[in-house]
Scaffold this active site. Structure first.
Site, PDB file in Angstrom:
ATOM      1  N   LYS A  11       0.832  -1.193   0.000  1.00 17.24           N
ATOM      2  CA  LYS A  11       0.000   0.000   0.000  1.00 17.24           C
ATOM      3  C   LYS A  11       0.879   1.260   0.000  1.00 17.24           C
ATOM      4  O   LYS A  11       2.086   1.185   0.284  1.00 17.24           O
ATOM      5  CB  LYS A  11      -0.921  -0.035   1.234  1.00 17.24           C
ATOM      6  N   TYR A  51     -12.514  -2.614  -2.345  1.00 19.00           N
ATOM      7  CA  TYR A  51     -13.002  -2.604  -0.960  1.00 19.00           C
ATOM      8  C   TYR A  51     -14.524  -2.557  -0.888  1.00 19.00           C
ATOM      9  O   TYR A  51     -15.077  -2.061   0.105  1.00 19.00           O
ATOM     10  CB  TYR A  51     -12.399  -1.417  -0.209  1.00 19.00           C
ATOM     11  N   ARG A  91      -0.933 -14.501   4.709  1.00 21.34           N
ATOM     12  CA  ARG A  91      -1.645 -13.767   5.777  1.00 21.34           C
ATOM     13  C   ARG A  91      -0.958 -13.963   7.126  1.00 21.34           C
ATOM     14  O   ARG A  91      -1.020 -13.108   7.996  1.00 21.34           O
ATOM     15  CB  ARG A  91      -3.123 -14.187   5.848  1.00 21.34           C
ATOM     16  N   ASN A 122      -1.911  -0.316   7.427  1.00 17.03           N
ATOM     17  CA  ASN A 122      -1.223  -1.563   7.760  1.00 17.03           C
ATOM     18  C   ASN A 122      -0.303  -2.076   6.658  1.00 17.03           C
ATOM     19  O   ASN A 122      -0.018  -3.263   6.573  1.00 17.03           O
ATOM     20  CB  ASN A 122      -2.237  -2.615   8.214  1.00 17.03           C
ATOM     21  N   HIS A 125      -1.781  -5.375   1.717  1.00 17.97           N
ATOM     22  CA  HIS A 125      -3.029  -6.115   1.562  1.00 17.97           C
ATOM     23  C   HIS A 125      -2.650  -7.530   1.159  1.00 17.97           C
ATOM     24  O   HIS A 125      -1.693  -7.729   0.415  1.00 17.97           O
ATOM     25  CB  HIS A 125      -3.891  -5.495   0.453  1.00 17.97           C
ATOM     26  N   GLU A 136     -10.039 -10.492  -6.795  1.00 19.66           N
ATOM     27  CA  GLU A 136      -9.085  -9.383  -6.725  1.00 19.66           C
ATOM     28  C   GLU A 136      -8.070  -9.414  -7.871  1.00 19.66           C
ATOM     29  O   GLU A 136      -7.759  -8.374  -8.456  1.00 19.66           O
ATOM     30  CB  GLU A 136      -8.345  -9.434  -5.385  1.00 19.66           C
TER      31      GLU A 136
END
Ligand code: UDP
Ligand code: MG
Length: 168
Positions: A11, A51, A91, A122, A125, A136
């Site tokens: 990001k 999103y 993740r 954060n 993604h 996505e």
């Protein structure tokens, strides 16, 4: 275990903090393969579609500004990883959504922060599961931008205008 794909975005906060190399190194511990990558300036349409599940949240507008780079730099690095159990493995390394709750050794735990407006900046993604990953990846990449044709494609005739370097 099944071969899966996963979309990772570095990001704008990750880009401006010069964490790209560090994040890619950390993710390389998974042994997964990168099968697509590009730098993108995110449009409102792409951000809102990506999103869409959070449309009703009070932080939605802030989140859209964040991913478009309005607080940092207008650039996101998008990567597609492939390999066994990729969503879970990635993740685990990226850590929980809330950087204050994330394992301090995870990417988000190490580098994330919560803004005074309540947005979790954060840094990365990562797709939650294979279904989300497919949605996505199709949103962020065209079929010919990936090393493999991951999903069914169709040929469409289009009138094409292409940009060339001047004099090329
Ligand atoms: N987010 C936030 N506040 C929240 C939940 C989410 O700012 O309470 C932001 C955060 O940047 C997060 C993104 O919205 O990464 C997407 O949320 P999601 O629940 O999909 O979390 P993720 O899959 O990124 O862990
Ligand atoms: Mg998510």
């Amino acid at each position: 275990m099944a071969i899966e794909q996963s979309l990772v975005l570095i990001k704008p906060d990750g880009v401006i903090k010069q964490l790209t190399g560090d994040i890619i190194s950390k993710l390389s511990e998974t042994g997964l393969k990168i099968i697509g990558s590009k730098v993108i300036q995110v449009t409102s349409e792409l951000a809102e579609e990506h999103y869409q599940h959070l449309r009703e949240e009070k932080f939605f507008d802030e989140l859209i500004s964040y991913i478009k780079g309005e607080y940092h730099t207008k650039s996101v690095l998008a990567l597609v990883y492939q390999g066994e159990d990729s969503c879970r493995k990635i993740r685990k390394i990226t850590g929980e959504t809330n950087p204050e709750r994330a394992d301090p050794t995870s990417i988000r735990g190490k580098y994330g922060r919560i803004t005074s407006a309540g947005v979790f900046e954060n840094v990365v993604h990562a797709s939650e599961n294979t279904k989300e990953a497919e949605r996505e990846i199709k949103l962020w990449f065209r079929p010919d931008e990936l090393l493999y044709t991951l999903f069914p494609t169709e040929l469409k005739e289009v009138k094409l205008e292409k940009l060339f370097w001047k004099g090329e």
